[in-house]
Design an enzyme around this catalytic site. Sequence first.
Site, mmCIF file in Angstrom:
data_model
loop_
_atom_site.group_PDB
_atom_site.id
_atom_site.type_symbol
_atom_site.label_atom_id
_atom_site.label_comp_id
_atom_site.label_asym_id
_atom_site.label_seq_id
_atom_site.Cartn_x
_atom_site.Cartn_y
_atom_site.Cartn_z
ATOM 1 N N GLY A 76 13.901 50.584 -11.697
ATOM 2 C CA GLY A 76 13.670 50.089 -10.343
ATOM 3 C C GLY A 76 12.247 50.386 -9.900
ATOM 4 C CB SER A 119 19.335 47.819 -3.373
ATOM 5 O OG SER A 119 18.311 46.991 -2.878
ATOM 6 C CD GLU A 164 26.173 50.581 3.408
ATOM 7 O OE1 GLU A 164 27.114 49.797 3.289
ATOM 8 O OE2 GLU A 164 25.667 50.873 4.514
ATOM 9 C CE LYS A 195 23.319 51.940 -5.617
ATOM 10 N NZ LYS A 195 22.225 52.583 -6.345
ATOM 11 N N GLY A 243 10.614 48.387 -7.083
ATOM 12 C CA GLY A 243 11.219 48.405 -5.749
ATOM 13 C C GLY A 243 10.497 49.342 -4.797
ATOM 14 C CD GLN A 244 11.693 51.574 0.906
ATOM 15 O OE1 GLN A 244 11.315 51.130 1.987
ATOM 16 N NE2 GLN A 244 12.847 52.215 0.759
ATOM 17 C CB THR A 300 23.950 54.455 -1.060
ATOM 18 O OG1 THR A 300 23.986 53.877 0.249
ATOM 19 C CG2 THR A 300 25.139 53.913 -1.845
HETATM 20 P P1 NAP Z 1 14.882 47.896 -4.014
HETATM 21 O O1 NAP Z 1 13.565 47.875 -3.316
HETATM 22 O O2 NAP Z 1 15.857 46.799 -3.745
HETATM 23 O O3 NAP Z 1 14.587 47.961 -5.586
HETATM 24 C C1 NAP Z 1 15.594 47.717 -6.531
HETATM 25 C C2 NAP Z 1 14.982 47.774 -7.903
HETATM 26 O O4 NAP Z 1 16.020 47.567 -8.891
HETATM 27 C C3 NAP Z 1 13.914 46.703 -8.188
HETATM 28 O O5 NAP Z 1 12.885 47.277 -8.942
HETATM 29 C C4 NAP Z 1 14.678 45.678 -9.027
HETATM 30 O O6 NAP Z 1 13.845 44.929 -9.894
HETATM 31 C C5 NAP Z 1 15.569 46.607 -9.840
HETATM 32 N N1 NAP Z 1 16.736 45.929 -10.440
HETATM 33 C C6 NAP Z 1 17.684 45.210 -9.794
HETATM 34 N N2 NAP Z 1 18.598 44.754 -10.658
HETATM 35 C C7 NAP Z 1 18.231 45.188 -11.894
HETATM 36 C C8 NAP Z 1 18.757 45.045 -13.202
HETATM 37 N N3 NAP Z 1 19.873 44.316 -13.426
HETATM 38 N N4 NAP Z 1 18.122 45.646 -14.254
HETATM 39 C C9 NAP Z 1 16.975 46.352 -14.052
HETATM 40 N N5 NAP Z 1 16.410 46.515 -12.825
HETATM 41 C C10 NAP Z 1 17.029 45.940 -11.764
HETATM 42 O O7 NAP Z 1 15.646 49.272 -3.711
HETATM 43 P P2 NAP Z 1 15.092 50.629 -3.036
HETATM 44 O O8 NAP Z 1 15.182 50.491 -1.566
HETATM 45 O O9 NAP Z 1 13.829 51.014 -3.684
HETATM 46 O O10 NAP Z 1 16.253 51.642 -3.446
HETATM 47 C C11 NAP Z 1 16.206 52.341 -4.688
HETATM 48 C C12 NAP Z 1 17.611 52.749 -5.079
HETATM 49 O O11 NAP Z 1 18.165 53.581 -4.066
HETATM 50 C C13 NAP Z 1 18.606 51.598 -5.239
HETATM 51 O O12 NAP Z 1 19.489 51.953 -6.288
HETATM 52 C C14 NAP Z 1 19.356 51.567 -3.926
HETATM 53 O O13 NAP Z 1 20.638 51.025 -4.104
HETATM 54 C C15 NAP Z 1 19.398 53.043 -3.592
HETATM 55 N N6 NAP Z 1 19.426 53.396 -2.182
HETATM 56 C C16 NAP Z 1 18.512 52.874 -1.324
HETATM 57 C C17 NAP Z 1 18.517 53.266 0.002
HETATM 58 C C18 NAP Z 1 17.499 52.753 0.977
HETATM 59 O O14 NAP Z 1 17.710 52.900 2.186
HETATM 60 N N7 NAP Z 1 16.381 52.195 0.518
HETATM 61 C C19 NAP Z 1 19.469 54.220 0.450
HETATM 62 C C20 NAP Z 1 20.365 54.751 -0.468
HETATM 63 C C21 NAP Z 1 20.336 54.340 -1.784
HETATM 64 P P3 NAP Z 1 13.198 43.497 -9.457
HETATM 65 O O15 NAP Z 1 11.911 43.827 -8.765
HETATM 66 O O16 NAP Z 1 13.004 42.839 -10.775
HETATM 67 O O17 NAP Z 1 14.196 42.810 -8.570
HETATM 68 O O1 F7E Z 2 21.351 46.507 7.316
HETATM 69 C C1 F7E Z 2 22.588 44.996 10.413
HETATM 70 C C2 F7E Z 2 23.490 45.002 9.210
HETATM 71 O O2 F7E Z 2 20.536 45.350 5.265
HETATM 72 C C3 F7E Z 2 21.412 47.518 8.295
HETATM 73 C C4 F7E Z 2 20.245 49.378 1.672
HETATM 74 O O3 F7E Z 2 19.033 50.016 1.325
HETATM 75 O O4 F7E Z 2 20.767 51.104 3.243
HETATM 76 C C5 F7E Z 2 20.600 49.706 3.113
HETATM 77 O O5 F7E Z 2 21.793 49.026 3.453
HETATM 78 C C6 F7E Z 2 22.305 47.077 9.428
HETATM 79 C C7 F7E Z 2 23.651 46.497 8.982
HETATM 80 O O6 F7E Z 2 20.708 47.907 5.361
HETATM 81 C C8 F7E Z 2 20.725 41.904 10.304
HETATM 82 O O7 F7E Z 2 24.696 44.301 9.498
HETATM 83 C C9 F7E Z 2 21.857 43.013 11.772
HETATM 84 O O8 F7E Z 2 24.646 47.004 9.805
HETATM 85 O O9 F7E Z 2 18.938 46.799 6.597
HETATM 86 P P1 F7E Z 2 20.298 46.577 6.097
HETATM 87 P P2 F7E Z 2 22.109 48.525 4.938
HETATM 88 O O10 F7E Z 2 23.185 47.513 4.850
HETATM 89 O O11 F7E Z 2 22.343 49.684 5.830
HETATM 90 C C10 F7E Z 2 21.811 51.668 2.427
HETATM 91 C C11 F7E Z 2 21.823 53.166 2.648
HETATM 92 C C12 F7E Z 2 21.690 51.281 0.999
HETATM 93 O O12 F7E Z 2 22.062 52.028 0.104
HETATM 94 C C13 F7E Z 2 21.340 49.858 0.715
HETATM 95 O O13 F7E Z 2 20.858 49.720 -0.613
HETATM 96 O O14 F7E Z 2 21.649 46.032 10.125
HETATM 97 N N1 F7E Z 2 21.873 43.727 10.616
HETATM 98 N N2 F7E Z 2 21.165 41.887 11.595
HETATM 99 C C14 F7E Z 2 21.182 43.070 9.683
HETATM 100 N N3 F7E Z 2 20.889 43.385 8.410
HETATM 101 C C15 F7E Z 2 20.127 42.505 7.713
HETATM 102 N N4 F7E Z 2 19.796 42.813 6.438
HETATM 103 N N5 F7E Z 2 19.670 41.336 8.267
HETATM 104 C C16 F7E Z 2 19.942 40.979 9.557
HETATM 105 O O15 F7E Z 2 19.548 39.923 10.028
#
Ligand code: NAP
Ligand code: F7E
Length: 343
Positions: A9, A85, A128, A154, A12-13, A126
Amino acid sequence: MTKTAIITGITGQDGGYLAKMLLEKGYKVIGAYRRGATDTFGKLKEHGIFNQIEMVEFELLEFTNICRAITKYKPDEFYNLAAQSFVGLSFEEPIYTTQVDGIGVLYILEALRQFSPETRFYQASTSEMFGFAQEVPQRETTPFYPRSPYGIAKLMAHWMTTNYRESFNLYTCSGILFNHESPFRGREFVTRKITSHFAHLFLGQIDEPCELGNLNAKRDWGFAGDYVELMWEMLQQKKGDTYVISTGKTYSIREFIFEVGKTCGWDIEFKGESEHEIGVDKKSGRILVRVNPKLYRPAEVEQLLGDSSKAKEKLGWTPKVKFAELCKMMIDADIVRAEQGVL
Ligand code: NAP
Ligand code: F7E
């Protein structure tokens, strides 16, 4: 001796922030990426670290490919950040999401068990998984109740990570991270969707209000740059474990909109109910936000609030960036990008 870390990943972010931090610590960083038809290295280039990372092709659904990467590098540390994600998409692609986010992690664990059992493994779990939260705030002992295919997949990966630690004595960690954001957040997530849209509105490049779904949802939002430090800390302990990482504060989508609007000079008030709700700048009367019920999710996670006392006590950590600072950082970055025509 130089340590080696594989980061999946990497594009990604979190991948960018973690890679930057490990490079600063002197690590050799192996970036595991999947080939795409278009360039996905933009974030790494913006961080200015792309040329310092050795890239290896890596697809979570391809076990042979995972085995090759692990046998080739036998890394000291393996950070699995790759995932489908986006929670919203997981309702449309539940099977794919489960394969990538659940089975894909099992592939990695099995490959580590077979070919590199000394490697320390971090799994990106996560909040979630708490979903329909059974306790407020949520901590390591709170029962799980995921509300999406993403959360369920997850959870499988979380338990596999725990099980491989208990069964095979691997050093594995599960970081239960609450939402963390940054200027590098994907634009489909609500925070970045708002800041990127508001940047264009602010500069007068567009007129249409930002269409959003459920504005009532509340999240415990932290800064991604802070959270990657904890991923590393988790792998430096005597043994692997599970940790909740959060700020301990929760805000609604409305509060996020209001805070971001302040930087643009708007004083946003909300009028109307449910699908008729709009967000309006009090001074100009300009409509900036509109609710579109098509964006509601089939099952929603209404509120998340984490308790990361364990991480504070055992890893000696507290989050640095506060909510208002995070909002400002994100909108400021998007205004600059919009001015430069790269948003
Ligand atoms: P992100 O920006 O969506 O990045 C996801 C990464 O996974 C990208 O590099 C993507 O590659 C890669 N990927 C997706 N499918 C793949 C596959 N089949 N094989 C290989 N690589 C693949 O996510 P993030 O926000 O950095 O989050 C990092 C991790 O933390 C994720 O596992 C997410 O579920 C978890 N997480 C995130 C949050 C949050 O708030 N950000 C919170 C809790 C947990 P491409 O660029 O090619 O698409
Ligand atoms: O939604 C509401 C939506 O898509 C947050 C991922 O990084 O964090 C992330 O998941 C909230 C939800 O993030 C829109 O319904 C309203 O209640 O930004 P989100 P998420 O679903 O919390 C967790 C920890 C992860 O692990 C995940 O990978 O916002 N919402 N209006 C919306 N959300 C989106 N995307 N777009 C809207 O227009």
